[in-house]
Design a protein around this motif. Structure first.
Motif, PDB file in Angstrom:
ATOM      1  N   LEU A   1     -19.249  71.675  -3.660  1.00  0.00           N
ATOM      2  CA  LEU A   1     -19.896  71.319  -2.397  1.00  0.00           C
ATOM      3  C   LEU A   1     -21.406  71.227  -2.543  1.00  0.00           C
ATOM      4  O   LEU A   1     -22.037  70.289  -2.037  1.00  0.00           O
TER       5      LEU A   1
ATOM      6  N   TYR B   1     -24.248  72.792   2.435  1.00  0.00           N
ATOM      7  CA  TYR B   1     -22.789  72.872   2.473  1.00  0.00           C
ATOM      8  C   TYR B   1     -22.241  74.011   1.620  1.00  0.00           C
ATOM      9  O   TYR B   1     -21.023  74.208   1.548  1.00  0.00           O
TER      10      TYR B   1
ATOM     11  N   ALA C   1     -22.775  61.450   4.180  1.00  0.00           N
ATOM     12  CA  ALA C   1     -23.094  62.841   4.515  1.00  0.00           C
ATOM     13  C   ALA C   1     -24.544  63.163   4.192  1.00  0.00           C
ATOM     14  O   ALA C   1     -25.205  63.923   4.909  1.00  0.00           O
ATOM     15  N   ARG C   2     -25.060  62.575   3.118  1.00  0.00           N
ATOM     16  CA  ARG C   2     -26.444  62.822   2.734  1.00  0.00           C
ATOM     17  C   ARG C   2     -27.421  62.031   3.597  1.00  0.00           C
ATOM     18  O   ARG C   2     -28.449  62.544   4.033  1.00  0.00           O
TER      19      ARG C   2
ATOM     20  N   ALA D   1     -16.539  67.007   5.114  1.00  0.00           N
ATOM     21  CA  ALA D   1     -17.104  67.034   3.768  1.00  0.00           C
ATOM     22  C   ALA D   1     -16.158  67.726   2.797  1.00  0.00           C
ATOM     23  O   ALA D   1     -15.995  67.294   1.647  1.00  0.00           O
TER      24      ALA D   1
ATOM     25  N   LEU E   1     -25.875  66.134   8.665  1.00  0.00           N
ATOM     26  CA  LEU E   1     -24.664  66.837   9.052  1.00  0.00           C
ATOM     27  C   LEU E   1     -24.179  66.449  10.443  1.00  0.00           C
ATOM     28  O   LEU E   1     -22.997  66.184  10.672  1.00  0.00           O
TER      29      LEU E   1
ATOM     30  N   ILE F   1     -19.784  60.863   0.485  1.00  0.00           N
ATOM     31  CA  ILE F   1     -20.919  61.638  -0.020  1.00  0.00           C
ATOM     32  C   ILE F   1     -22.236  61.012   0.422  1.00  0.00           C
ATOM     33  O   ILE F   1     -23.152  61.697   0.902  1.00  0.00           O
TER      34      ILE F   1
ATOM     35  N   TYR G   1     -23.154  67.593  -1.992  1.00  0.00           N
ATOM     36  CA  TYR G   1     -23.778  67.411  -0.684  1.00  0.00           C
ATOM     37  C   TYR G   1     -25.118  68.130  -0.512  1.00  0.00           C
ATOM     38  O   TYR G   1     -25.857  67.836   0.421  1.00  0.00           O
TER      39      TYR G   1
END
Length: 417
Positions: A319, A327, A34-35, A254, A39, A31, A323
């Protein structure tokens, strides 16, 4: 009575607690990355991490899996030498694979200069070496019935990884380079703790060779299975990366990360079910083994189904909450993955049962047919149906694998003992 039950199932409690730590950190790290990375960069990191996963899957098949199945069958007089030889095998294997990865990636960075591999080569190679050895040692402690030591070294590795990443996130710019270096450092620290808790006396090379040959009859099929499994699992990401771009790779990863909590059960089983399965077979025969595998499927499946149902119905909301709104549109992918993960779970106990009777060729056959399906229809599915096609293809591949595993274990299992 409660105290008695806790003691009776302490091996399960420690295994699940340990895997809760590992999967929980992986979940939170996914997480956070991804942040922080975004992306596209998260998609690049996912592709790079495939190298680590590839080496770890081969290591598991060649060293750890035979150890957890064959080790418990050793006599009291032989087990010490066996485990010492396994340590020697692992050391040689990790050195060889690290050198091989370094050579391949160096050549790739020279040929494909635009990929920028040279910038992350050093930390990636360190991760390849330290991460596989850390994973071996945690399983080594489990097979020796020392789960508390496995939990301790995982706390150092994964707990330290998350803590360091949070600090970096708060005060510094996080890049793929720093993340890889951080993972290598915490894995190395964990290994140092583990080394102080084991009696290392490397046996002579002849003994190492004897154990390797004993394990080879088991691991040769496991290695082939691991190759096909890695290929089919990660070929999807390669197809998506080539056809849809790295952003779609990040989106699919993700969705997988949302289900990371289930890996507490999946990988937690890997820490104790193979050992228990081998003991049931060794002490009471195939009937006892079959009954044990059925219990794991029944009770484990019930818990997994509850979690998957929640994920299915709250897919888009999960999601977005984890995220961000970018997402939100991929909720349909998570729904399909929620169904697929039920079949992913059921494959694990069947594989452990086949390992116990050392019929790993059947596992290879199941993975071969599952992978063949992905290789044959993968490009078409992604090109025409994009991420939805990829997710459905993964679901069907798991169903194919389960059918073949079930046939080999329940119909032919007793004849293999």
């Amino acid at each position: 009575m409660i105290t008695t039950l806790l003691r009776q199932y302490s091996h399960i409690n420690y295994a699940l607690a340990d895997q809760a730590l590992v999967s929980g950190v992986n979940f939170l790290t996914g997480i956070l990355l991804a942040r922080v990375l975004g992306l596209e960069s998260f998609g690049v990191f996912t592709l790079l991490w495939m190298v680590v996963l590839f080496v770890n899957s081969i290591q598991m098949a060649a060293i750890s899996s035979p150890m957890m199945t064959i080790g418990p069958k050793q006599s009291i007089n032989d087990e010490h030498l066996y485990y010492q030889s396994i340590i020697g095998n692992q050391l040689l294997f990790s050195i060889f694979t690290t050198i091989l990865v370094l050579a391949v990636l160096s050549l790739a960075s020279f040929i494909f200069k635009d990929l920028g591999l040279s910038n992350i080569l050093f930390p990636l190679v360190l991760v390849v070496f330290f991460n596989q050895n850390q994973d071996f040692l945690r399983r080594y402690f489990f097979v020796l019935k020392r789960p508390y030591d496995a939990l301790l070294i995982d706390l150092v590795s994964y707990g330290g990884q998350l803590a360091a990443l949070v600090v970096l996130y708060g005060f510094y710019d996080v890049s793929i380079y720093t993340v890889l270096l951080l993972i290598a450092a915490t894995s190395a620290a964990s290994i140092l703790v583990a080394v102080n808790k084991i009696d290392i006396a490397i046996p002579d090379f002849k003994r190492i060779q004897v154990v390797w040959l004993r394990n080879w009859s088991f691991s040769k099929w496991s290695i082939l299975s691991a190759l096909f499994q890695w290929g089919s699992s990660n070929m999807i990401f390669i197809f998506i990366g080539l056809l849809l771009g790295s952003s779609s790779v990040g989106a699919l990863k993700a969705c997988q990360n949302v289900l990371a909590a289930l890996h507490i059960f999946f990988q937690g089983m890997e820490n104790f079910v193979p050992v228990r399965a081998s003991l049931y077979l060794y002490d009471s025969g195939f009937s006892a083994l079959r009954n044990y595998i059925n219990r794991v499927l029944l009770f484990g499946g019930a818990g997994v189904l509850i979690l998957l149902s929640t994920t299915y119905f709250l897919s888009s909301h999960l999601l977005a909450a984890l995220y961000g709104d970018d997402y939100l549109a991929y909720g349909y992918v998570l729904k399909i993955y929620s169904i697929a993960y039920l079949f992913l779970f059921t494959a694990f106990p069947l594989i452990f049962g086949l390992r116990a009777i050392e019929n790993v060729k059947a596992v290879f056959v199941a993975q071969l047919f599952s992978s063949a399906f992905v290789f044959i229809v993968g490009w078409f599915a992604v090109e025409v149906y994009e991420l939805q096609g990829a997710a459905v293809m993964i679901l069907i591949s798991y169903i194919i694998q389960n059918i073949i595993l079930s046939l080999h274990f329940y119909r032919n299992g007793s004849s293999k003992v």
